[in-house]
Design an enzyme around this catalytic site. Sequence first.
Site, PDB file in Angstrom:
ATOM      1  N   GLU A 187      25.991  41.166  41.973  1.00  0.00           N
ATOM      2  CA  GLU A 187      26.966  40.118  41.658  1.00  0.00           C
ATOM      3  C   GLU A 187      26.790  39.637  40.214  1.00  0.00           C
ATOM      4  O   GLU A 187      27.776  39.397  39.504  1.00  0.00           O
ATOM      5  CB  GLU A 187      26.814  38.967  42.663  1.00  0.00           C
ATOM      6  CG  GLU A 187      27.697  37.758  42.422  1.00  0.00           C
ATOM      7  CD  GLU A 187      29.199  38.042  42.489  1.00  0.00           C
ATOM      8  OE1 GLU A 187      29.604  39.140  42.890  1.00  0.00           O
ATOM      9  OE2 GLU A 187      29.975  37.148  42.089  1.00  0.00           O
ATOM     10  N   LYS A 208      29.715  39.767  37.417  1.00  0.00           N
ATOM     11  CA  LYS A 208      30.165  38.587  36.653  1.00  0.00           C
ATOM     12  C   LYS A 208      30.162  38.893  35.168  1.00  0.00           C
ATOM     13  O   LYS A 208      31.114  38.608  34.455  1.00  0.00           O
ATOM     14  CB  LYS A 208      29.266  37.378  36.886  1.00  0.00           C
ATOM     15  CG  LYS A 208      29.379  36.608  38.170  1.00  0.00           C
ATOM     16  CD  LYS A 208      30.685  35.940  38.427  1.00  0.00           C
ATOM     17  CE  LYS A 208      31.710  36.834  38.996  1.00  0.00           C
ATOM     18  NZ  LYS A 208      31.972  37.036  40.322  1.00  0.00           N
ATOM     19  N   HIS A 223      15.102  56.305  39.265  1.00  0.00           N
ATOM     20  CA  HIS A 223      15.818  57.495  39.730  1.00  0.00           C
ATOM     21  C   HIS A 223      16.987  57.843  38.813  1.00  0.00           C
ATOM     22  O   HIS A 223      18.008  58.356  39.263  1.00  0.00           O
ATOM     23  CB  HIS A 223      16.289  57.283  41.181  1.00  0.00           C
ATOM     24  CG  HIS A 223      15.149  57.135  42.130  1.00  0.00           C
ATOM     25  ND1 HIS A 223      14.335  58.177  42.491  1.00  0.00           N
ATOM     26  CD2 HIS A 223      14.643  56.042  42.752  1.00  0.00           C
ATOM     27  CE1 HIS A 223      13.393  57.748  43.312  1.00  0.00           C
ATOM     28  NE2 HIS A 223      13.556  56.436  43.486  1.00  0.00           N
ATOM     29  N   LYS A 271      43.503  37.651  40.173  1.00  0.00           N
ATOM     30  CA  LYS A 271      42.633  37.014  41.169  1.00  0.00           C
ATOM     31  C   LYS A 271      42.837  37.571  42.577  1.00  0.00           C
ATOM     32  O   LYS A 271      41.884  37.831  43.289  1.00  0.00           O
ATOM     33  CB  LYS A 271      42.915  35.512  41.162  1.00  0.00           C
ATOM     34  CG  LYS A 271      42.111  34.735  42.165  1.00  0.00           C
ATOM     35  CD  LYS A 271      40.929  34.105  41.512  1.00  0.00           C
ATOM     36  CE  LYS A 271      40.032  33.397  42.474  1.00  0.00           C
ATOM     37  NZ  LYS A 271      38.631  33.781  42.248  1.00  0.00           N
ATOM     38  N   ASN A 326      56.726  40.156  44.621  1.00  0.00           N
ATOM     39  CA  ASN A 326      55.303  40.517  44.659  1.00  0.00           C
ATOM     40  C   ASN A 326      55.139  41.620  45.682  1.00  0.00           C
ATOM     41  O   ASN A 326      55.783  41.583  46.746  1.00  0.00           O
ATOM     42  CB  ASN A 326      54.444  39.335  45.128  1.00  0.00           C
ATOM     43  CG  ASN A 326      54.224  38.328  44.032  1.00  0.00           C
ATOM     44  OD1 ASN A 326      54.713  38.487  42.917  1.00  0.00           O
ATOM     45  ND2 ASN A 326      53.489  37.275  44.363  1.00  0.00           N
ATOM     46  N   GLY A 327      54.260  42.579  45.413  1.00  0.00           N
ATOM     47  CA  GLY A 327      54.041  43.676  46.356  1.00  0.00           C
ATOM     48  C   GLY A 327      54.452  44.998  45.732  1.00  0.00           C
ATOM     49  O   GLY A 327      54.637  45.089  44.512  1.00  0.00           O
ATOM     50  N   CYS A 351      50.327  38.930  40.853  1.00  0.00           N
ATOM     51  CA  CYS A 351      51.638  38.398  40.508  1.00  0.00           C
ATOM     52  C   CYS A 351      51.841  37.058  41.213  1.00  0.00           C
ATOM     53  O   CYS A 351      51.383  36.866  42.337  1.00  0.00           O
ATOM     54  CB  CYS A 351      52.794  39.311  40.867  1.00  0.00           C
ATOM     55  SG  CYS A 351      52.667  40.946  40.186  1.00  0.00           S
ATOM     56  N   ARG A 357      46.932  34.874  38.849  1.00  0.00           N
ATOM     57  CA  ARG A 357      47.391  35.996  39.681  1.00  0.00           C
ATOM     58  C   ARG A 357      47.925  37.151  38.854  1.00  0.00           C
ATOM     59  O   ARG A 357      48.330  38.175  39.393  1.00  0.00           O
ATOM     60  CB  ARG A 357      48.461  35.510  40.643  1.00  0.00           C
ATOM     61  CG  ARG A 357      47.951  34.496  41.627  1.00  0.00           C
ATOM     62  CD  ARG A 357      49.000  34.148  42.642  1.00  0.00           C
ATOM     63  NE  ARG A 357      49.325  35.261  43.486  1.00  0.00           N
ATOM     64  CZ  ARG A 357      49.055  35.327  44.780  1.00  0.00           C
ATOM     65  NH1 ARG A 357      48.437  34.345  45.360  1.00  0.00           N
ATOM     66  NH2 ARG A 357      49.401  36.381  45.492  1.00  0.00           N
ATOM     67  N   GLU A 379      32.903  41.613  34.114  1.00  0.00           N
ATOM     68  CA  GLU A 379      34.318  41.278  34.240  1.00  0.00           C
ATOM     69  C   GLU A 379      34.782  40.258  33.207  1.00  0.00           C
ATOM     70  O   GLU A 379      35.927  40.309  32.791  1.00  0.00           O
ATOM     71  CB  GLU A 379      34.688  40.863  35.666  1.00  0.00           C
ATOM     72  CG  GLU A 379      34.146  39.548  36.152  1.00  0.00           C
ATOM     73  CD  GLU A 379      34.541  39.244  37.595  1.00  0.00           C
ATOM     74  OE1 GLU A 379      35.671  39.555  38.010  1.00  0.00           O
ATOM     75  OE2 GLU A 379      33.708  38.663  38.318  1.00  0.00           O
ATOM     76  N   TRP A 432      51.368  41.033  37.180  1.00  0.00           N
ATOM     77  CA  TRP A 432      50.243  41.951  36.975  1.00  0.00           C
ATOM     78  C   TRP A 432      50.849  43.327  37.204  1.00  0.00           C
ATOM     79  O   TRP A 432      51.255  43.661  38.319  1.00  0.00           O
ATOM     80  CB  TRP A 432      49.138  41.660  37.971  1.00  0.00           C
ATOM     81  CG  TRP A 432      47.885  42.427  37.729  1.00  0.00           C
ATOM     82  CD1 TRP A 432      46.843  42.055  36.921  1.00  0.00           C
ATOM     83  CD2 TRP A 432      47.528  43.704  38.276  1.00  0.00           C
ATOM     84  NE1 TRP A 432      45.870  43.023  36.931  1.00  0.00           N
ATOM     85  CE2 TRP A 432      46.264  44.048  37.743  1.00  0.00           C
ATOM     86  CE3 TRP A 432      48.151  44.604  39.135  1.00  0.00           C
ATOM     87  CZ2 TRP A 432      45.610  45.235  38.058  1.00  0.00           C
ATOM     88  CZ3 TRP A 432      47.513  45.788  39.443  1.00  0.00           C
ATOM     89  CH2 TRP A 432      46.252  46.089  38.913  1.00  0.00           C
TER      90      TRP A 432
HETATM   91  C1  G6P Z   1      39.443  40.114  42.915  1.00  0.00           C
HETATM   92  C2  G6P Z   1      38.819  38.882  42.307  1.00  0.00           C
HETATM   93  C3  G6P Z   1      37.376  38.769  42.760  1.00  0.00           C
HETATM   94  C4  G6P Z   1      37.285  38.753  44.265  1.00  0.00           C
HETATM   95  C5  G6P Z   1      37.985  39.969  44.879  1.00  0.00           C
HETATM   96  C6  G6P Z   1      38.155  39.821  46.387  1.00  0.00           C
HETATM   97  O1  G6P Z   1      38.870  41.258  42.376  1.00  0.00           O
HETATM   98  O2  G6P Z   1      38.881  38.940  40.907  1.00  0.00           O
HETATM   99  O3  G6P Z   1      36.837  37.562  42.246  1.00  0.00           O
HETATM  100  O4  G6P Z   1      35.950  38.749  44.652  1.00  0.00           O
HETATM  101  O5  G6P Z   1      39.299  40.106  44.338  1.00  0.00           O
HETATM  102  O6  G6P Z   1      39.027  38.748  46.615  1.00  0.00           O
HETATM  103  P1  G6P Z   1      39.050  37.905  47.946  1.00  0.00           P
HETATM  104  O7  G6P Z   1      40.129  36.882  47.732  1.00  0.00           O
HETATM  105  O8  G6P Z   1      39.386  38.863  49.059  1.00  0.00           O
HETATM  106  O9  G6P Z   1      37.713  37.306  48.113  1.00  0.00           O
END
Ligand code: G6P
Length: 611
Positions: A484, A488, A507, A606, A103-104, A2, A27, A491, A77
């Site tokens: 990773e 990517k 396995h 994010k 927010n929160g 948010c 956000r 997502e 969000w």
């Molecule tokens: C969210 C974002 C990711 C990020 C993760 C941790 O899931 O979409 O891209 O890696 O949060 O965020 P941070 O700000 O703690 O690295």
Amino acid sequence: MCGIIGYVGKKCTAPILIDGLKRLEYRGYDSAGLAIVSDGRIASEKAVGKVKRMEDAALAQPGFMKLCGCGIAHTRWATHGAPSEVNAHPHFNMDHTIAVVHNGIIENYQDLRRRLEAKGCKFASQTDSEVIAHMISEAYQGDLLAATAAILDQLNGTYGIAVVSSAQPGLIVVARKGSPIVIGLGEGENLVASDVSPLLPHTRQVIYLEDGDIAAITAEKVDLRSVKNVPVEREVAKIDWDAGAAEKGNFAHFMLKEIFEQPESIANAIRGRVDHELGSAILNGMNLSPRELAQITHIVIAGCGSSMHAGLVGEYYFEDIAGISTSVEQAAEFRYRNPIIEPNTLVIPISQSGETADTIAAVREAVQKGAIVTAICNVVGSTIAREAGRGVYLHAGPEISVASTKAFSSQVVMLLLFALRLGRNRRFSRSDGMLLANEIERIPELVREVLAQAPQIEKIAKRYAHNENFFFIGRGCLYPAALEGALKLKEISYIHAEGYHAAELKHGPISLLDEHHPVVALANDIPGKDKIIGNIQECRARRAPVIAVATRGDKQVLEMADAVIEVPPCSRFVAPLPTAVALQLLAYYTAVERGCEVDQPRNLAKSVTVE
Ligand code: G6P
């Protein structure tokens, strides 16, 4: 999660708020809304979905875009209550004289709501946030700051709030507990926001609220207090990001721009931190003497998402280069599993935003257990950076795309520098240190060479984009790169993708392979390559198409794989970086081919500021 923006000054308010929301959209993008105090009333607009829909609705309201004065806005969000117009912020009291964005999470909102309903209060939404508007209304006796301060200790959970009242035009009240609020200081105008990105076009002078702070903000003045109504002073920080850093420029998406920024963002992480003379690294923010560094017996890395994956690469670095046993924790588990923290344990929280709720909780747990805590963050002045007390910044500039790219690579580089520094305290010789220092300096160039292959990677992405399942396999410090790469892809393209250690395929997962299930194999020419070659054969024997990442000119892999992404030759420590960049491009072009919303994938946000 948010985003909040607020403005008080003489300018037309709606365009400023809407522009701010667009810059905050990463956000959350379930719904958006804004409220403007003008002519003794609160005008508002809300819409489900992207900010653009709310903007269109605002443009359709005659005169709305010309309203001047003060206002607050929010992009959501959803946590409590589905994404709908009634659940969109701002929330109002019953007579529509007080508006709140939040927010929160208010954990005890059901109790509060029941109490208010028993007194005749009618709720419009299913959100936890709406209770705040009704409670402030109940406490209001002509002073919005006092009314807000009066209710805060009844709220359990976390909040960053901004409040306006039609009875006090030209005033925004903000408060913070666990969810960031930043005040942007302008000339004859002031702004508030949940992070600095929407403030950049207006000002570089900001004040970060601390937990427990509350402030009354007018165009001319910021009155900052503790909840106990005692004036407090907070430092005015200067943001060195330029406004252009948070713009897409000529790129189709922020993600692509950020992928292409990596030679520069990595160079920024390295700048001034390599000591060629001693074959070591200089990390002043760690603030630990050589003796203190030498006493570290164990390292615990905590993070979420891509930051945790960077930590997993770091685990290899610390054990291999520095000889220090290292474990990586999902930050969400850290405090619940009661980790063993001994006096010489170094805890490294990693977070791009510095605001991820679980990573903040991990920092607090580590601090109270007496660990040495040194954070790796990108956002200057963020909660984790401040609470850890010591740490290093990535200097990667704003990362807007929800999928992390440049922050991830800079985190890995920072961990490598860190391991080099610790290694030189221990068994790593000066000459080995000098070699690694030279390799580290080469990383921006290695990444540039991968970026030059974007057109070839795009072709490969197009060829395989129709598949619904992918595996990514790797070994050694390329194993986290496989995790990773899979993250990517899933997502942003909504393809089901899993990262595995190459040896784990046998396995269980290998039973899923067939001609519709590509495997991305990280087959760089580093120790362990011969084993990966075997794993590639196993996949091919099950008819799975193999996309290999290989060292440039590697004929063996070229002959064996269905498609090859070439990366430049480099040492095993550095290999995760060009490899990760190649996989970012593969994910990006796949998502574009599938017509996905690359920068704002469904259901994601994010900054994950709730547990
Ligand atoms: C969210 C974002 C990711 C990020 C993760 C941790 O899931 O979409 O891209 O890696 O949060 O965020 P941070 O700000 O703690 O690295």
